[in-house]
Design an enzyme around this catalytic site. Structure first.
Site, PDB file in Angstrom:
ATOM      1  N   ALA A   1       0.869  -1.179   0.000  1.00 41.28           N
ATOM      2  CA  ALA A   1       0.000   0.000   0.000  1.00 41.28           C
ATOM      3  C   ALA A   1       0.900   1.221   0.000  1.00 41.28           C
ATOM      4  CB  ALA A   1      -0.876  -0.018   1.241  1.00 41.28           C
TER       5      ALA A   1
ATOM      6  N   GLY B   1       0.681  -5.093   0.678  1.00 40.09           N
ATOM      7  CA  GLY B   1      -0.462  -5.141  -0.231  1.00 40.09           C
ATOM      8  C   GLY B   1      -0.094  -5.718  -1.587  1.00 40.09           C
TER       9      GLY B   1
ATOM     10  N   GLU C   1      -0.322  -9.313  -1.157  1.00 43.14           N
ATOM     11  CA  GLU C   1      -1.752  -9.625  -1.010  1.00 43.14           C
ATOM     12  C   GLU C   1      -2.469  -9.550  -2.355  1.00 43.14           C
ATOM     13  OE1 GLU C   1      -2.610  -8.295   3.554  1.00 43.14           O
ATOM     14  OE2 GLU C   1      -2.179  -6.685   2.143  1.00 43.14           O
TER      15      GLU C   1
ATOM     16  N   GLU D   1       4.592  -5.443   6.996  1.00 39.05           N
ATOM     17  CA  GLU D   1       3.811  -4.442   7.737  1.00 39.05           C
ATOM     18  C   GLU D   1       4.277  -4.328   9.186  1.00 39.05           C
ATOM     19  OE1 GLU D   1       2.571  -6.758   5.749  1.00 39.05           O
ATOM     20  OE2 GLU D   1       0.918  -5.976   4.535  1.00 39.05           O
TER      21      GLU D   1
HETATM   22  N1  DAK Z   1       4.603   3.334  -0.420  1.00 38.67           N
HETATM   23  C1  DAK Z   1       5.015   4.498  -0.929  1.00 38.67           C
HETATM   24  N2  DAK Z   1       6.200   4.662  -1.533  1.00 38.67           N
HETATM   25  C2  DAK Z   1       7.022   3.591  -1.625  1.00 38.67           C
HETATM   26  C3  DAK Z   1       6.649   2.327  -1.110  1.00 38.67           C
HETATM   27  C4  DAK Z   1       5.371   2.207  -0.496  1.00 38.67           C
HETATM   28  N3  DAK Z   1       4.890   1.040  -0.038  1.00 38.67           N
HETATM   29  N4  DAK Z   1       7.667   1.451  -1.347  1.00 38.67           N
HETATM   30  C5  DAK Z   1       8.626   2.161  -1.981  1.00 38.67           C
HETATM   31  N5  DAK Z   1       8.248   3.439  -2.165  1.00 38.67           N
HETATM   32  C6  DAK Z   1       8.997   4.525  -2.788  1.00 38.67           C
HETATM   33  C7  DAK Z   1      10.159   4.967  -1.917  1.00 38.67           C
HETATM   34  O1  DAK Z   1       9.718   5.852  -0.942  1.00 38.67           O
HETATM   35  C8  DAK Z   1      11.060   5.612  -2.952  1.00 38.67           C
HETATM   36  O2  DAK Z   1      10.539   6.881  -3.259  1.00 38.67           O
HETATM   37  P1  DAK Z   1      11.561   8.169  -3.368  1.00 38.67           P
HETATM   38  O3  DAK Z   1      12.258   8.234  -2.068  1.00 38.67           O
HETATM   39  O4  DAK Z   1      12.469   7.821  -4.506  1.00 38.67           O
HETATM   40  O5  DAK Z   1      10.654   9.323  -3.654  1.00 38.67           O
HETATM   41  C9  DAK Z   1      10.837   4.743  -4.187  1.00 38.67           C
HETATM   42  O6  DAK Z   1       9.607   4.063  -3.983  1.00 38.67           O
HETATM   43  C10 DAK Z   1      11.948   3.697  -4.356  1.00 38.67           C
HETATM   44  O7  DAK Z   1      12.040   2.984  -3.136  1.00 38.67           O
HETATM   45  P2  DAK Z   1      13.441   2.757  -2.384  1.00 38.67           P
HETATM   46  O8  DAK Z   1      14.386   3.885  -2.653  1.00 38.67           O
HETATM   47  O9  DAK Z   1      13.126   2.437  -0.966  1.00 38.67           O
HETATM   48  O10 DAK Z   1      13.973   1.488  -3.170  1.00 38.67           O
HETATM   49  P3  DAK Z   1      14.927   0.336  -2.614  1.00 38.67           P
HETATM   50  O11 DAK Z   1      15.239  -0.511  -3.784  1.00 38.67           O
HETATM   51  O12 DAK Z   1      16.047   0.885  -1.805  1.00 38.67           O
HETATM   52  O13 DAK Z   1      14.003  -0.502  -1.583  1.00 38.67           O
HETATM   53  C11 DAK Z   1      12.001  -1.683  -0.923  1.00 38.67           C
HETATM   54  C12 DAK Z   1      12.923  -1.200  -2.091  1.00 38.67           C
HETATM   55  C13 DAK Z   1      10.759  -2.304  -1.535  1.00 38.67           C
HETATM   56  C14 DAK Z   1      12.738  -2.691  -0.062  1.00 38.67           C
HETATM   57  C15 DAK Z   1      11.639  -0.431  -0.047  1.00 38.67           C
HETATM   58  O14 DAK Z   1      11.148   0.615  -0.914  1.00 38.67           O
HETATM   59  C16 DAK Z   1      10.578  -0.731   0.980  1.00 38.67           C
HETATM   60  O15 DAK Z   1      10.834  -1.322   2.027  1.00 38.67           O
HETATM   61  N6  DAK Z   1       9.333  -0.291   0.698  1.00 38.67           N
HETATM   62  C17 DAK Z   1       8.221  -0.430   1.642  1.00 38.67           C
HETATM   63  C18 DAK Z   1       7.711  -1.827   1.646  1.00 38.67           C
HETATM   64  C19 DAK Z   1       6.584  -2.004   2.667  1.00 38.67           C
HETATM   65  O16 DAK Z   1       6.778  -1.779   3.863  1.00 38.67           O
HETATM   66  N7  DAK Z   1       5.433  -2.409   2.215  1.00 38.67           N
HETATM   67  C20 DAK Z   1       4.247  -2.598   3.039  1.00 38.67           C
HETATM   68  C21 DAK Z   1       3.432  -1.329   3.099  1.00 38.67           C
HETATM   69  S1  DAK Z   1       2.038  -1.500   4.165  1.00 38.67           S
HETATM   70  C22 DAK Z   1      -5.580  -2.590   3.761  1.00 38.67           C
HETATM   71  C23 DAK Z   1      -5.117  -3.109   2.583  1.00 38.67           C
HETATM   72  C24 DAK Z   1      -3.745  -3.205   2.381  1.00 38.67           C
HETATM   73  C25 DAK Z   1      -2.869  -2.789   3.338  1.00 38.67           C
HETATM   74  C26 DAK Z   1      -3.337  -2.293   4.526  1.00 38.67           C
HETATM   75  C27 DAK Z   1      -4.711  -2.182   4.742  1.00 38.67           C
HETATM   76  N8  DAK Z   1      -7.009  -2.448   3.981  1.00 38.67           N
HETATM   77  C28 DAK Z   1      -7.916  -2.755   2.890  1.00 38.67           C
HETATM   78  C29 DAK Z   1      -7.521  -2.107   5.228  1.00 38.67           C
HETATM   79  C30 DAK Z   1      -1.457  -2.886   3.040  1.00 38.67           C
HETATM   80  C31 DAK Z   1      -0.481  -2.339   3.770  1.00 38.67           C
HETATM   81  C32 DAK Z   1       0.882  -2.315   3.234  1.00 38.67           C
HETATM   82  O17 DAK Z   1       1.181  -2.813   2.184  1.00 38.67           O
END
Ligand code: DAK
Length: 257
Positions: free
Chosen positions: A65, A108, A111, A131
Site C-alpha cells: 500500500a 499489499g 496480497e 507491515e
Molecule cells: N509506499 C510508498 N512509496 C514507496 C513504497 C510504499 N509502499 N515502497 C517504496 N516506495 C517509494 C520509496 O519511498 C522511494 O521513493 P523516493 O524516495 O524515490 O521518492 C521509491 O519508492 C523507491 O524505493 P526505495 O528507494 O526504498 O527502493 P529500494 O530498492 O532501496 O528498496 C524496498 C525497495 C521495496 C525494499 C523499499 O522501498 C521498501 O521497504 N518499501 C516499503 C515496503 C513495505 O513496507 N510495504 C508494506 C506497506 S504496508 C488494507 C489493505 C492493504 C494494506 C493495509 C490495509 N485495507 C484494505 C484495510 C497494506 C499495507 C501495506 O502494504
C-alpha cells in the site's frame, strides 16, 4: 499525470493490466486500486475477455500500500477507507486472474498477488508481509490467504519477522506455480491465460469458484458444491459442444452458453 494502470487487449481472450507507478515501486494508492477495480468491472462484462493477467515492472510487482497515503489516515479514515471496496472487487472477480510477479511483492503487493488464481514468479521475485516493521499488520488477506497458501508456520514467520521469501522458496511453499526468468513471466502468464480463454467460459467460471471454495468449506460441503456446479454445466450448450467435438475428432467451438 501518467496513467498508473496500463490496460492492453483483449487479445486472444486475454486482457493484461500493468501496474505503472515506477516512481513508487507500484505502491498501491487509492487511485491505482480504483483504476484496477474499474478495469476488472469492464473485463467482467466483456465477453471477449476469458482471463486477465496482472503484472508490474521488472523491479516491483508492487511494494505494498502507499505508505504516504496510509500515514494520512486516522482510525476513522481507515474505517471509511474506500480501498476496502476495491479489494473486495478484485476478490469477487469471476474470471481467472494470472499474476506475473517480478521483484518486490510486499505487503499489499503480496496480497494482490494472492488474489490471483495462478502465480508465475520471476527468479528475482520477493514475497513478503513487512507491515510489522511499520508497527501495523497485513490488512488485505496477508494473515488469511497466506496461511492457506503456504501453511501457518511460514506465514507466521513472514508476518511476524517481516522477512520476505524468494521465488524458489515461494515455489516450494506452493505460493507460486512456476518460476522463470524475469523477462519471461508476462509471456508465460499470457500463454496460460490464453489457454484458459479458449475453454468453455461457464465451465471455467464454475471451476474457479469450486476450487476457491475448497478453502472456505469442509470436504463434504465442498464436494456438494462441486456436484451442484457439475450438474449446472449439464444445461450448457458448451458441454454438448465439448462432448460432440471430442467424438467427432474436431476442436470445440465454445460460445459461453
Ligand atoms: N509506499 C510508498 N512509496 C514507496 C513504497 C510504499 N509502499 N515502497 C517504496 N516506495 C517509494 C520509496 O519511498 C522511494 O521513493 P523516493 O524516495 O524515490 O521518492 C521509491 O519508492 C523507491 O524505493 P526505495 O528507494 O526504498 O527502493 P529500494 O530498492 O532501496 O528498496 C524496498 C525497495 C521495496 C525494499 C523499499 O522501498 C521498501 O521497504 N518499501 C516499503 C515496503 C513495505 O513496507 N510495504 C508494506 C506497506 S504496508 C488494507 C489493505 C492493504 C494494506 C493495509 C490495509 N485495507 C484494505 C484495510 C497494506 C499495507 C501495506 O502494504
Amino acid at each position: 499525470m501518467p496513467n498508473n494502470l496500463l490496460v492492453e487487449g483483449p487479445e486472444q481472450g486475454v486482457q493484461v493490466f500493468t501496474l505503472n507507478r515506477p516512481e513508487a515501486l507500484n505502491a498501491l494508492n487509492t487511485e491505482l486500486l480504483e483504476n484496477l477495480a474499474k478495469a476488472l468491472d469492464d473485463a467482467e462484462a466483456d465477453r471477449e475477455v476469458g482471463a486477465v493477467v496482472i503484472t508490474g515492472s521488472q523491479k516491483a510487482f508492487a511494494a505494498g500500500a502507499d505508505i504516504n497515503e496510509m500515514a494520512a489516515r486516522d482510525l476513522v479514515g481507515i474505517l471509511e477507507d474506500p480501498r476496502v471496496a476495491h479489494w473486495e472487487r478484485i476478490a469477487r472477480f469471476t474470471k481467472p486472474i494470472i499474476a506475473a510477479v517480478n521483484g518486490f511483492a510486499l505487503g499489499g503487493g503480496c496480497e494482490l498477488a494472492m488474489h490471483a488464481d495462478i502465480l508465475i514468479a520471476g527468479e528475482n521475485a520477493r514475497f513478503g508481509q513487512p507491515e510489522i516493521n511499520l508497527g501495523i499488520m497485513p490488512g488485505a488477506g496477508g494473515t488469511q490467504r497466506l496461511v492457506r497458501k503456504v501453511g501457518e508456520s511460514l506465514a507466521m514467520h513472514m508476518a511476524l519477522t517481516g522477512e520476505p521469501i524468494n521465488a524458489k522458496r515461494a515455489l516450494q511453499a506452493g505460493l507460486v506455480s512456476e518460476v522463470c526468468q524475469p523477462e519471461l513471466t508476462v509471456e508465460k502468464a499470457i500463454g496460460i491465460a490464453r489457454t484458459i480463454a479458449r475453454k468453455a467460459p461457464i465451465a471455467v467460471r464454475l471451476t474457479k469458484e469450486s476450487v476457491r471454495r475448497a478453502n472456505d468449506m469442509n470436504l463434504a460441503e465442498g464436494l456438494r458444491f462441486e456436484r451442484h456446479a457439475f450438474t449446472v454445466l449439464a444445461g450448457t450448450a458448451d458441454r454438448q459442444e465439448g462432448l460432440d467435438a471430442f467424438r467427432e475428432k474436431r476442436k470445440p467451438q465454445f460460445k459461453g452458453q
